[in-house]
Motif scaffolding. Structure first.
Motif, mmCIF file in Angstrom:
data_model
loop_
_atom_site.group_PDB
_atom_site.id
_atom_site.type_symbol
_atom_site.label_atom_id
_atom_site.label_comp_id
_atom_site.label_asym_id
_atom_site.label_seq_id
_atom_site.Cartn_x
_atom_site.Cartn_y
_atom_site.Cartn_z
ATOM 1 N N THR A 1 83.005 53.630 65.981
ATOM 2 C CA THR A 1 81.769 54.399 65.776
ATOM 3 C C THR A 1 81.888 55.343 64.583
ATOM 4 N N TRP A 2 83.111 55.834 64.348
ATOM 5 C CA TRP A 2 83.317 56.881 63.360
ATOM 6 C C TRP A 2 83.833 56.351 62.018
ATOM 7 N N TYR B 1 80.028 62.973 70.364
ATOM 8 C CA TYR B 1 78.650 62.470 70.360
ATOM 9 C C TYR B 1 78.234 62.082 71.774
ATOM 10 N N GLN C 1 79.141 45.327 68.972
ATOM 11 C CA GLN C 1 80.144 46.252 69.518
ATOM 12 C C GLN C 1 79.867 46.516 70.999
ATOM 13 N N ARG C 2 78.615 46.696 71.364
ATOM 14 C CA ARG C 2 78.266 46.920 72.765
ATOM 15 C C ARG C 2 78.587 45.698 73.618
ATOM 16 N N THR D 1 90.558 59.271 66.029
ATOM 17 C CA THR D 1 89.565 58.703 66.935
ATOM 18 C C THR D 1 90.251 58.209 68.205
ATOM 19 N N SER E 1 74.216 58.548 58.331
ATOM 20 C CA SER E 1 75.666 58.776 58.352
ATOM 21 C C SER E 1 76.129 59.692 57.223
ATOM 22 N N GLY F 1 80.329 53.016 73.184
ATOM 23 C CA GLY F 1 80.927 53.029 71.858
ATOM 24 C C GLY F 1 82.433 52.838 71.909
ATOM 25 N N HIS G 1 83.580 59.306 70.915
ATOM 26 C CA HIS G 1 82.372 58.495 70.819
ATOM 27 C C HIS G 1 81.498 58.608 72.063
ATOM 28 N N VAL H 1 74.849 57.426 63.042
ATOM 29 C CA VAL H 1 74.500 56.034 62.747
ATOM 30 C C VAL H 1 73.264 55.978 61.854
ATOM 31 N N ILE I 1 75.897 47.105 65.807
ATOM 32 C CA ILE I 1 75.888 47.960 66.995
ATOM 33 C C ILE I 1 75.817 47.096 68.255
ATOM 34 N N ALA J 1 71.305 59.085 67.698
ATOM 35 C CA ALA J 1 72.606 58.770 67.071
ATOM 36 C C ALA J 1 72.590 59.139 65.592
#
Length: 269
Positions: free
Chosen positions: A33-34, A93, A178-179, A49, A255, A29, A25, A252, A175, A249
């Motif tokens: 992410t995946w 990525y 998650q950050r 991952t 996808s 991330g 990622h 994202v 998103i 991205a």
């Protein structure tokens, strides 16, 4: 699962069967992410991952030198040994793409195919590297002095991610959440240890990479489109696809299309 490598734990998840595909990622991330890609590809591939150091559920060493991109590439090699994998497909990525490329440079026999999304081989000159380190240190100060929320407020509004403002509100919030779960020290040490200014330049190593390489960038991300055009001309066995109406991205913003392009490359090369 957690895998212990050289005094740190890495969080590693695996789903599906078939040829292994390692997914790395980007900055801020983690392995989630995946999730969309795993849903698409796990029927034909074993999608693995890995949370990079300082991210997700992997460890957060206090010494930023432990995060160097070369050390992390050696960690990745050890993870493959623990998983009893001789060679793999690798997808990265942005920051994860720089790590994927570093791994391919240091361990070319371990990489069957390489997919680089919005990635670069680093900066070409010492002057560029020095300037980038100064810029990254300013980001570190925001993280460590103002906290994660202030940093995320800044980060999600930089030009690189402007195209993500067109995403549905629910996806943008996912998103952001998650950050916000990131650790400020982990992100700061990641910038200091494996940021673009800290890593070696791999431009002169591209000629030596013989594996098939898929380069992907969004047409709205002009800087990385130019970088990838140049990379394609230096890599012996590379193709470059520019995805329309998309920014940095790709996985994202588009996808399904992204997953189909990765799947076709892995199945036909």
């Amino acid at each position: 699962m957690k895998i212990f490598i050289d005094d740190v734990y890495y969080a590693v998840e695996s789903e599906g069967i078939g040829e292994p595909l390692i997914c790395l990622h980007g900055f801020t991330g983690d392995g989630s992410t995946w999730d969309d890609l795993k849903h698409q590809l796990s029927r034909d591939f074993r999608v693995i991952t890995i949370d990079c150091l300082g991210h997700g559920n992997s460890d957060i060493p206090n010494d930023f030198h432990r995060y160097s991109i070369e050390k992390c590439a050696h960690d990745l090699n050890r993870i493959l040994e623990e998983l009893q994998l001789d060679s793999v497909n690798v997808l990265g990525y942005s920051m994860g793409g720089r790590l994927a490329l570093t791994f391919a440079v240091l361990f070319p026999d371990k990489v069957k195919r390489l997919v680089l999304e919005s990635s670069s081989p680093g900066l070409k000159t010492k002057a560029e590297q020095k300037s980038r380190k100064i810029a990254d240190e300013k980001l570190c100060q925001i993280l460590l002095e103002e906290g994660i929320e202030a940093f995320v407020d800044y980060w999600e509004n930089i030009a690189l991610f402007s195209s993500q403002k067109k995403l549905p509100a629910e996806k943008r919030q996912k998103i952001r959440d998650q950050r916000l779960n990131c650790d400020p020290l982990g992100l700061a040490n990641s910038l200091r240890g494996m940021g673009t200014g800290a890593q070696p330049s791999w431009w002169d190593s591209l000629d030596n990479l013989q594996m098939p390489v898929l380069l992907l960038a969004g047409e709205l991300d002009e800087k990385f489109c130019l970088l990838n055009e140049e990379m394609k001309n230096r890599l012996p066995n590379a193709v470059f696809h520019k995805i329309s109406q998309c920014g940095h991205a790709l996985h994202v913003e588009h996808s399904t299309k992204f997953g189909k392009m990765v799947e076709e490359f892995l199945l036909t090369t």
